[in-house]
Write a protein that holds these residues in place. Structure first.
Motif, PDB file in Angstrom:
ATOM      1  N   MET A 183       0.980  -0.768   0.444  1.00 24.14           N
ATOM      2  CA  MET A 183      -0.414   0.005  -0.284  1.00 24.14           C
ATOM      3  C   MET A 183       0.450   1.119  -0.349  1.00 24.14           C
ATOM      4  O   MET A 183       1.795   0.964   0.959  1.00 24.14           O
ATOM      5  CB  MET A 183      -0.823  -0.287   1.122  1.00 24.14           C
ATOM      6  CG  MET A 183      -2.064   0.840   1.651  1.00 24.14           C
ATOM      7  SD  MET A 183      -2.270   0.978   3.194  1.00 24.14           S
ATOM      8  CE  MET A 183      -3.346  -0.451   3.171  1.00 24.14           C
ATOM      9  N   LYS A 184       0.788   2.268  -1.059  1.00 22.16           N
ATOM     10  CA  LYS A 184       1.159   3.601  -1.109  1.00 22.16           C
ATOM     11  C   LYS A 184       0.625   4.559   0.208  1.00 22.16           C
ATOM     12  O   LYS A 184      -0.699   4.869  -0.166  1.00 22.16           O
ATOM     13  CB  LYS A 184       1.312   4.228  -2.361  1.00 22.16           C
ATOM     14  CG  LYS A 184       2.042   4.977  -2.089  1.00 22.16           C
ATOM     15  CD  LYS A 184       2.653   6.382  -3.287  1.00 22.16           C
ATOM     16  CE  LYS A 184       3.236   7.276  -3.322  1.00 22.16           C
ATOM     17  NZ  LYS A 184       3.178   8.470  -4.762  1.00 22.16           N
ATOM     18  N   ILE A 185       1.277   5.029   1.179  1.00 20.23           N
ATOM     19  CA  ILE A 185       0.727   5.445   2.332  1.00 20.23           C
ATOM     20  C   ILE A 185       1.465   6.872   2.470  1.00 20.23           C
ATOM     21  O   ILE A 185       2.683   6.922   2.355  1.00 20.23           O
ATOM     22  CB  ILE A 185       0.919   5.079   4.180  1.00 20.23           C
ATOM     23  CG1 ILE A 185       0.234   2.990   3.566  1.00 20.23           C
ATOM     24  CG2 ILE A 185       0.590   5.806   4.980  1.00 20.23           C
ATOM     25  CD1 ILE A 185       0.685   2.663   4.912  1.00 20.23           C
ATOM     26  N   VAL A 186       0.916   8.064   2.754  1.00 18.54           N
ATOM     27  CA  VAL A 186       1.326   9.180   3.018  1.00 18.54           C
ATOM     28  C   VAL A 186       0.957   9.937   4.218  1.00 18.54           C
ATOM     29  O   VAL A 186      -0.475   9.799   5.022  1.00 18.54           O
ATOM     30  CB  VAL A 186       0.423  10.248   1.950  1.00 18.54           C
ATOM     31  CG1 VAL A 186       1.012  11.220   2.233  1.00 18.54           C
ATOM     32  CG2 VAL A 186       1.235  10.091   0.341  1.00 18.54           C
ATOM     33  N   ILE A 187       1.547   9.876   5.318  1.00 19.09           N
ATOM     34  CA  ILE A 187       1.498  10.118   6.300  1.00 19.09           C
ATOM     35  C   ILE A 187       1.917  12.579   6.497  1.00 19.09           C
ATOM     36  O   ILE A 187       2.958  12.245   6.017  1.00 19.09           O
ATOM     37  CB  ILE A 187       2.199   9.319   7.170  1.00 19.09           C
ATOM     38  CG1 ILE A 187       2.083   8.249   7.622  1.00 19.09           C
ATOM     39  CG2 ILE A 187       2.364  10.189   9.219  1.00 19.09           C
ATOM     40  CD1 ILE A 187       3.423   7.535   8.319  1.00 19.09           C
ATOM     41  N   VAL A 188       0.960  12.641   7.195  1.00 20.63           N
ATOM     42  CA  VAL A 188       0.779  14.031   6.772  1.00 20.63           C
ATOM     43  C   VAL A 188       0.668  14.440   8.711  1.00 20.63           C
ATOM     44  O   VAL A 188      -0.296  14.222   9.321  1.00 20.63           O
ATOM     45  CB  VAL A 188      -0.278  14.800   6.327  1.00 20.63           C
ATOM     46  CG1 VAL A 188      -0.398  16.210   6.726  1.00 20.63           C
ATOM     47  CG2 VAL A 188      -0.543  14.240   5.509  1.00 20.63           C
ATOM     48  N   GLY A 189       2.427  15.127   8.888  1.00 19.58           N
ATOM     49  CA  GLY A 189       2.834  15.481   9.922  1.00 19.58           C
ATOM     50  C   GLY A 189       3.227  14.059  10.695  1.00 19.58           C
ATOM     51  O   GLY A 189       3.283  14.174  11.833  1.00 19.58           O
ATOM     52  N   GLY A 190       4.459  13.788   9.408  1.00 22.37           N
ATOM     53  CA  GLY A 190       5.515  12.500  11.047  1.00 22.37           C
ATOM     54  C   GLY A 190       6.751  13.127  10.037  1.00 22.37           C
ATOM     55  O   GLY A 190       7.404  11.557  10.119  1.00 22.37           O
ATOM     56  N   SER A 191       7.304  13.328  10.404  1.00 30.15           N
ATOM     57  CA  SER A 191       8.758  14.257  11.213  1.00 30.15           C
ATOM     58  C   SER A 191       9.043  13.604  12.203  1.00 30.15           C
ATOM     59  O   SER A 191       9.835  13.416  12.995  1.00 30.15           O
ATOM     60  CB  SER A 191       8.905  15.236  10.470  1.00 30.15           C
ATOM     61  OG  SER A 191       8.600  16.232  11.340  1.00 30.15           O
ATOM     62  N   ARG A 192       8.135  13.535  13.097  1.00 31.17           N
ATOM     63  CA  ARG A 192       8.527  13.481  14.096  1.00 31.17           C
ATOM     64  C   ARG A 192       7.634  12.582  15.249  1.00 31.17           C
ATOM     65  O   ARG A 192       6.271  12.989  14.657  1.00 31.17           O
ATOM     66  CB  ARG A 192       8.903  14.447  15.690  1.00 31.17           C
ATOM     67  CG  ARG A 192       8.307  15.585  15.336  1.00 31.17           C
ATOM     68  CD  ARG A 192       8.698  16.809  15.872  1.00 31.17           C
ATOM     69  NE  ARG A 192       8.105  18.386  15.704  1.00 31.17           N
ATOM     70  CZ  ARG A 192       7.165  18.507  16.773  1.00 31.17           C
ATOM     71  NH1 ARG A 192       7.374  17.499  17.942  1.00 31.17           N
ATOM     72  NH2 ARG A 192       6.502  19.381  16.983  1.00 31.17           N
TER      73      ARG A 192
END
Length: 205
Positions: free
Chosen positions: A1-10
């Protein structure tokens, strides 16, 4: 699955990115910092509240997870980002959305003891108002959404023992949960179509 995480730097988002990548998913993280999260995780730098940035990030995704926190000097960062992401997903035809909110948002305040509910609404008034607006944006969308409302987040060791449940039959969800366990919960929810259209309280209890 191609997942985009918004706000995932920490925080929880970074833990989710590492976990999902380790389980074989193709992961992209969008954040203001553009910080590298883990080997094999693509990073994008930009403000997800910008419609053009959000559109570039979600293009081609199978699913999007929003774990963005509040930004200094901005009282409605979570809802602004979620609004832009939802619009971008609708335009791109991306259906699956999981959003990290907070226990105490929306109707979930009823899951908290009365004294804690009152104190939370006083101390976290601004953050909860942002989450309330964020959840409203999600629920009004036509996407395949799930809202996850963690209890008090900690940086403690991951236990692998967590419970997610809806606000039904007076169920109580107050407690705490380490970010590692919340990340595991978010990934399982993302992969579970039975959670679509549901708002789940999650804690180690």
């Amino acid at each position: 699955m191609k997942i985009v995480i918004v706000g995932g730097s920490r925080g929880t988002g970074a833990r989710l990115a590492s976990l999902a990548q380790g389980e074989g998913h193709e992961v992209t993280v969008l954040s203001r910092s553009g910080s590298t999260v883990a080997s094999g995780v693509e990073t994008l730098k930009g403000d997800a509240a910008d419609p053009e940035v959000a559109a570039r990030a979600v293009a081609g995704a199978d699913a999007v997870v929003v774990t963005v926190g509040g930004a200094k000097g901005t009282s409605r960062q979570r809802s602004a980002v979620t609004r832009a992401v939802v619009a971008a997903m609708q335009e791109a035809g991306v259906r699956r959305l999981v959003v990290q909110s907070s226990l105490g948002a929306g109707a979930s305040a009823a899951q908290m003891p009365a004294l804690v509910r009152v104190l939370t609404r006083v101390v976290l008034a601004s953050a909860l108002a942002d989450h309330d607006e964020q959840e409203s944006v999600v629920v009004r969308s036509d996407l395949d959404w799930t809202i996850v409302r963690p209890a008090g987040l900690t940086n403690g060791p991951t236990t692998g023992d967590w419970t997610a449940r809806e606000l039904t039959e007076g169920a109580k969800g107050f407690g705490s949960i380490p970010r590692g366990d919340l990340a595991a919960c978010l990934l399982r929810v993302l992969e579970d179509d039975s959670t679509v259209g549901r708002a789940l309280g999650v804690s180690n209890r």
